[in-house]
Design an enzyme around this catalytic site. Structure first.
Site, PDB file in Angstrom:
ATOM      1  N   ARG A   1      30.245  -5.833  27.895  1.00 57.80           N
ATOM      2  CA  ARG A   1      29.594  -4.745  28.615  1.00 57.80           C
ATOM      3  C   ARG A   1      30.435  -4.396  29.837  1.00 57.80           C
ATOM      4  O   ARG A   1      31.110  -5.238  30.406  1.00 57.80           O
ATOM      5  CB  ARG A   1      28.199  -5.174  29.084  1.00 57.80           C
ATOM      6  CG  ARG A   1      27.180  -5.242  27.968  1.00 57.80           C
ATOM      7  CD  ARG A   1      25.786  -5.499  28.517  1.00 57.80           C
ATOM      8  NE  ARG A   1      25.623  -6.859  28.996  1.00 57.80           N
ATOM      9  CZ  ARG A   1      25.609  -7.236  30.263  1.00 57.80           C
ATOM     10  NH1 ARG A   1      25.727  -6.341  31.230  1.00 57.80           N
ATOM     11  NH2 ARG A   1      25.465  -8.498  30.592  1.00 57.80           N
TER      12      ARG A   1
ATOM     13  N   TYR B   1      31.965  -1.822  21.667  1.00 57.05           N
ATOM     14  CA  TYR B   1      31.383  -3.150  21.892  1.00 57.05           C
ATOM     15  C   TYR B   1      29.853  -3.117  21.842  1.00 57.05           C
ATOM     16  O   TYR B   1      29.216  -2.249  22.459  1.00 57.05           O
ATOM     17  CB  TYR B   1      31.849  -3.749  23.235  1.00 57.05           C
ATOM     18  CG  TYR B   1      31.080  -5.000  23.549  1.00 57.05           C
ATOM     19  CD1 TYR B   1      31.363  -6.188  22.878  1.00 57.05           C
ATOM     20  CD2 TYR B   1      29.989  -4.981  24.410  1.00 57.05           C
ATOM     21  CE1 TYR B   1      30.616  -7.323  23.091  1.00 57.05           C
ATOM     22  CE2 TYR B   1      29.223  -6.120  24.630  1.00 57.05           C
ATOM     23  CZ  TYR B   1      29.543  -7.287  23.970  1.00 57.05           C
ATOM     24  OH  TYR B   1      28.779  -8.402  24.162  1.00 57.05           O
TER      25      TYR B   1
ATOM     26  N   LYS C   1      20.369  -3.226  25.033  1.00 49.86           N
ATOM     27  CA  LYS C   1      20.321  -3.164  26.498  1.00 49.86           C
ATOM     28  C   LYS C   1      19.943  -1.758  26.979  1.00 49.86           C
ATOM     29  O   LYS C   1      19.210  -1.604  27.951  1.00 49.86           O
ATOM     30  CB  LYS C   1      21.663  -3.582  27.092  1.00 49.86           C
ATOM     31  CG  LYS C   1      22.102  -4.977  26.706  1.00 49.86           C
ATOM     32  CD  LYS C   1      21.119  -6.031  27.148  1.00 49.86           C
ATOM     33  CE  LYS C   1      21.624  -7.429  26.817  1.00 49.86           C
ATOM     34  NZ  LYS C   1      20.670  -8.466  27.209  1.00 49.86           N
TER      35      LYS C   1
ATOM     36  N   HIS D   1      14.155  -8.906  30.461  1.00 47.90           N
ATOM     37  CA  HIS D   1      15.275  -9.642  29.865  1.00 47.90           C
ATOM     38  C   HIS D   1      14.821 -11.085  29.654  1.00 47.90           C
ATOM     39  O   HIS D   1      15.251 -11.991  30.354  1.00 47.90           O
ATOM     40  CB  HIS D   1      16.467  -9.561  30.835  1.00 47.90           C
ATOM     41  CG  HIS D   1      17.768 -10.007  30.260  1.00 47.90           C
ATOM     42  ND1 HIS D   1      18.826 -10.392  31.051  1.00 47.90           N
ATOM     43  CD2 HIS D   1      18.206 -10.109  28.990  1.00 47.90           C
ATOM     44  CE1 HIS D   1      19.859 -10.713  30.289  1.00 47.90           C
ATOM     45  NE2 HIS D   1      19.512 -10.562  29.035  1.00 47.90           N
TER      46      HIS D   1
ATOM     47  N   SER E   1      22.398 -13.476  31.882  1.00 47.30           N
ATOM     48  CA  SER E   1      23.230 -13.481  30.675  1.00 47.30           C
ATOM     49  C   SER E   1      24.079 -14.749  30.614  1.00 47.30           C
ATOM     50  O   SER E   1      24.556 -15.228  31.636  1.00 47.30           O
ATOM     51  CB  SER E   1      24.166 -12.270  30.679  1.00 47.30           C
ATOM     52  OG  SER E   1      23.417 -11.085  30.719  1.00 47.30           O
TER      53      SER E   1
ATOM     54  N   CYS F   1      23.285 -17.827  30.054  1.00 48.12           N
ATOM     55  CA  CYS F   1      22.730 -19.054  30.646  1.00 48.12           C
ATOM     56  C   CYS F   1      21.884 -19.836  29.634  1.00 48.12           C
ATOM     57  O   CYS F   1      21.082 -20.676  30.011  1.00 48.12           O
ATOM     58  CB  CYS F   1      21.911 -18.742  31.886  1.00 48.12           C
ATOM     59  SG  CYS F   1      22.889 -18.455  33.366  1.00 48.12           S
TER      60      CYS F   1
ATOM     61  N   ASP G   1      16.028 -12.586  23.651  1.00 46.40           N
ATOM     62  CA  ASP G   1      16.706 -11.821  24.706  1.00 46.40           C
ATOM     63  C   ASP G   1      15.795 -10.830  25.439  1.00 46.40           C
ATOM     64  O   ASP G   1      15.969 -10.621  26.625  1.00 46.40           O
ATOM     65  CB  ASP G   1      17.896 -11.064  24.091  1.00 46.40           C
ATOM     66  CG  ASP G   1      18.876 -10.539  25.130  1.00 46.40           C
ATOM     67  OD1 ASP G   1      19.147 -11.254  26.114  1.00 46.40           O
ATOM     68  OD2 ASP G   1      19.379  -9.413  24.951  1.00 46.40           O
TER      69      ASP G   1
ATOM     70  N   ARG H   1      30.869 -12.749  19.314  1.00 51.56           N
ATOM     71  CA  ARG H   1      29.441 -12.632  19.018  1.00 51.56           C
ATOM     72  C   ARG H   1      29.110 -12.809  17.549  1.00 51.56           C
ATOM     73  O   ARG H   1      29.950 -12.624  16.676  1.00 51.56           O
ATOM     74  CB  ARG H   1      28.965 -11.227  19.436  1.00 51.56           C
ATOM     75  CG  ARG H   1      29.069 -10.945  20.922  1.00 51.56           C
ATOM     76  CD  ARG H   1      27.903 -11.549  21.659  1.00 51.56           C
ATOM     77  NE  ARG H   1      28.002 -11.387  23.105  1.00 51.56           N
ATOM     78  CZ  ARG H   1      26.933 -11.316  23.910  1.00 51.56           C
ATOM     79  NH1 ARG H   1      25.724 -11.386  23.427  1.00 51.56           N
ATOM     80  NH2 ARG H   1      27.096 -11.205  25.214  1.00 51.56           N
TER      81      ARG H   1
HETATM   82  C1  OXD Z   1      23.638 -10.018  27.626  1.00 49.67           C
HETATM   83  C2  OXD Z   1      23.409 -10.057  26.169  1.00 49.67           C
HETATM   84  O1  OXD Z   1      24.738  -9.672  28.058  1.00 49.67           O
HETATM   85  O2  OXD Z   1      22.302 -10.433  25.772  1.00 49.67           O
HETATM   86  O3  OXD Z   1      22.702 -10.332  28.376  1.00 49.67           O
HETATM   87  O4  OXD Z   1      24.310  -9.690  25.395  1.00 49.67           O
HETATM   88 MN    MN Z   2      20.874 -10.618  27.316  1.00 44.13          MN
END
Ligand code: OXD
Ligand code: MN
Length: 615
Positions: free
Chosen positions: A87, A215, A224, A244, A266, A268, A293, A386
């Site tokens: 991102r 991406y 998102k 989130h 993100s 974590c 998520d 990913r």
């Molecule tokens: C983030 C994701 O960046 O879930 O939070 O991809």
């Molecule tokens: Mn996320």
């Protein structure tokens, strides 16, 4: 706009009905086709036939590389442009009428300026290309909590990923009917040039324009962009919350189910936590994943906060995922998965740093170059490589994950990565205090990038990059929600990453042992376990946490849950500057919380709180 010059619309299967009956949708598609001038338009229906056709085409064009179908049935590898792997917050804009509506934590562009600027880039951008029209539904079909979006894209990779991440195709169109209430998403990869890359959100128009990237986080517009940035704005105007957060069901051996939602910044470990397998000691306990998520939460008729996962799949970080860290994820990604930017083994298997087993001697790295264990210094997989995998592959998918009413949330957890200050777990005194916990959430930067450890980046509710309007107003919205939630969830903060001051070691083993903390949270939410009141919230006493079979002594728990007045003083003082950013938009109740805790520290220090107060 003229509709004369339209290319022939090709529908994916022989159909008696026209591909699109909704007049609002067909008008918008015609306008976008006039702008982008594709050679061909394909209306995606979400069928198996369509999946096969597009997959074959992607393979033929080199967009997807088939993996070893014996080992990984239905799995493919995609390599993105090396300049396009994550991102891009600096190129992400919230385009509200005024800058103030976007707030101090977002990049802002005026809507007219953004439409004009990106409009020039979109003009003729799909010449020689196919325009795919992808209807999708975020959330269970026909749930009152769900939303329909339509993404127009020039990328087969996007179509095939959207098919995994959302309920895509005919079913979403049927749900929309003739309504004009859908998110309008326009995406073109263009030439993937970072100078012409913009991700613009128009919350007031329920519109997203994304250009110049391929991406996932920038182009799978349901995730998102719609589910969080536009979703949070819709939530504010319609009275609900787009967060989130993972959602999990915690089932006791007696079959009692408690639902928990948790926000971590993100990368974590939300996916790992959402699929956790409790350790031996907790045999009979089960964790069920509702989502990993994003949570959309609305107050139900019972006055409880009800949550759905708007997504239909997982777009997770591959590196670090293993049978040790997350066996359920490994099972989830064993079939029907699209891998992006992982390394490739000689026999067509995937590999990444942190995967189980021996490091292969030779690989093809994420850029497609030859890689050797001995000779290569760079990572074989991109650190943000990913997997895109269907939720239905998850062995611990909750059977209520499709419940249109949503699951009732009993506890909300905010978590960050903090070496100091924040205890292993602490419960807020009440809703306002819980919102204060969320608003002050922070995570430490790691050493790798800057050489500086311990710089706290504030990431309120883990929403800093994802809030589609002024975050001060977002805090106010959280506080206001209490008026409707008659049966509010209890709010907690957790920190698996606290370190011993002397030796720098982690105080808590983490992983499956986090179940012990989760059990205390569940028991607190159900008002049936003790705790110790500290000036800043409730923490478990050693006796309150089930430590049986765990090789740590109760002193360590005291240490991991200890509250240090000097550390909290620094913490609360550092929050001042962050809160001040929001000016008039910061709810007074939040800054009063901060000041009240700060004021209490001085009085407590006079009486030496903590010195003789080891719980
Ligand atoms: C983030 C994701 O960046 O879930 O939070 O991809
Ligand atoms: Mn996320």
């Amino acid at each position: 706009m003229s509709t004369q010059s339209h290319p022939i619309a090709v529908s994916s299967a022989a159909q008696e009905k026209p591909a699109i009956q909704n007049p609002h949708l067909s008008k918008w598609v015609a306008e976008m086709a006039d702008l982008c001038k594709p050679d061909k338009i394909v209306f995606c229906d979400g069928s198996e036939e369509e999946k096969k056709r597009l997959t074959d085409e992607a393979v033929e064009k080199g967009v997807l590389i088939p993996l070893n179908q014996q080992k990984l049935p239905g799995c493919y590898l995609h390599r993105s442009n090396p300049n396009d792997v994550a991102r891009v917050e600096q190129l992400t804009f919230i385009c509200t009428q005024t800058k103030e509506q976007a707030g101090p934590t977002n990049n802002w562009m005026a809507p007219n300026e953004a439409y004009a600027k990106l409009g020039k880039l979109f003009d003729g951008s799909m010449k020689g290309r196919t325009m795919y029209v992808v209807p999708y539904c975020m959330g269970p079909l026909n749930s009152p909590l769900s939303k329909v979006g339509v993404e127009i894209t020039d990328s087969i990779y996007v179509v095939l990923n959207m098919r995994i991440m959302a309920r895509m195709g005919r079913a979403a169109l049927d749900m929309l009917g003739n309504s004009n209430d859908f998110n309008r998403g326009l995406h073109c990869t263009l030439d993937c040039n970072p100078d012409r890359r913009f991700i613009c959100h128009f919350p007031q128009d329920n519109t997203i324009w994304s250009i110049g990237s391929g991406y996932g986080g920038n182009v799978l517009l349901g995730k998102k962009c719609l589910a969080l940035r536009i979703g949070s704005y819709l939530g504010k105007t319609e009275g609900w919350l787009a967060e989130h957060m993972l959602i999990m069901g915690v089932e006791s051996p007696e079959g009692e189910m408690t639902y928990v939602a948790a926000a971590f910044p993100s990368a974590c470990g939300k996916t790992n936590f959402a699929m956790m397998i409790p350790t031996e000691r907790f045999r009979g306990w089960k964790i069920w994943t509702v989502g990993d998520d994003i949570a959309w939460m609305r107050v139900g008729e019972d006055g409880r906060l009800r949550a759905i996962n708007p997504e239909f799949g997982y777009f997770g970080v591959a590196p670090g995922t293993s049978f040790k860290s997350n066996p359920n994820a490994m099972k989830t990604i064993a079939k029907d998965t699209i891998y992006t930017n992982v390394a490739l083994t000689k026999d067509g298997d995937v590999w990444w740093e942190g995967k189980d087993g021996e490091i292969p001697e030779e690989l093809t790295d994420w850029k497609g170059n030859h890689w050797t264990k001995k000779g290569s210094t760079e990572k074989a997989a991109h650190p943000n490589a990913r997997f895109t995998a269907p939720s239905k592959n998850n062995p611990v998918l909750s059977r209520f994950s499709e419940d249109p009413e949503g699951v009732p949330i009993s506890a909300i957890i905010f978590g960050g990565r903090r070496a100091t200050t924040i205890p292993l777990v602490i419960q807020a005194f009440n809703w306002t205090h819980g919102v204060f916990f969320g608003a002050s959430l922070g995570s430490e930067t790691t050493a790798a990038a800057t050489g500086q450890v311990g710089i706290v980046r504030r990431d309120p509710m883990a929403m800093l990059p994802f809030c589609g309007y002024n975050m001060g107003d977002y805090f106010a919205h959280w506080l206001e929600m209490q008026a409707e939630i008659t049966n509010a969830p209890k709010v907690f903060m957790v920190n698996w990453f606290r370190r011993n001051k002397e030796n720098g070691k982690f105080m808590w083993p983490g992983f499956g042992e986090n179940m012990r903390v989760l059990k205390w949270i569940v028991d607190r939410a159900r008002l049936r376990v003790g705790g110790q009141e500290t000036p800043f919230g409730w923490v478990p006493k050693a006796d309150d946490l089930d430590l049986s079979g765990l090789d740590i002594d109760s002193d360590l728990v005291d240490e991991a849950t200890a509250v240090d007045l000097d550390e909290w003083k620094a913490e609360l003082e550092s929050g001042k500057e962050f809160f001040a950013k929001f000016g008039e938009h910061l709810p007074e109740a939040l800054d009063l919380q901060r000041k009240m805790f700060l004021a209490r520290i001085d009085t407590l220090k006079k009486r030496k709180w903590g010195a003789h107060h080891h719980h």
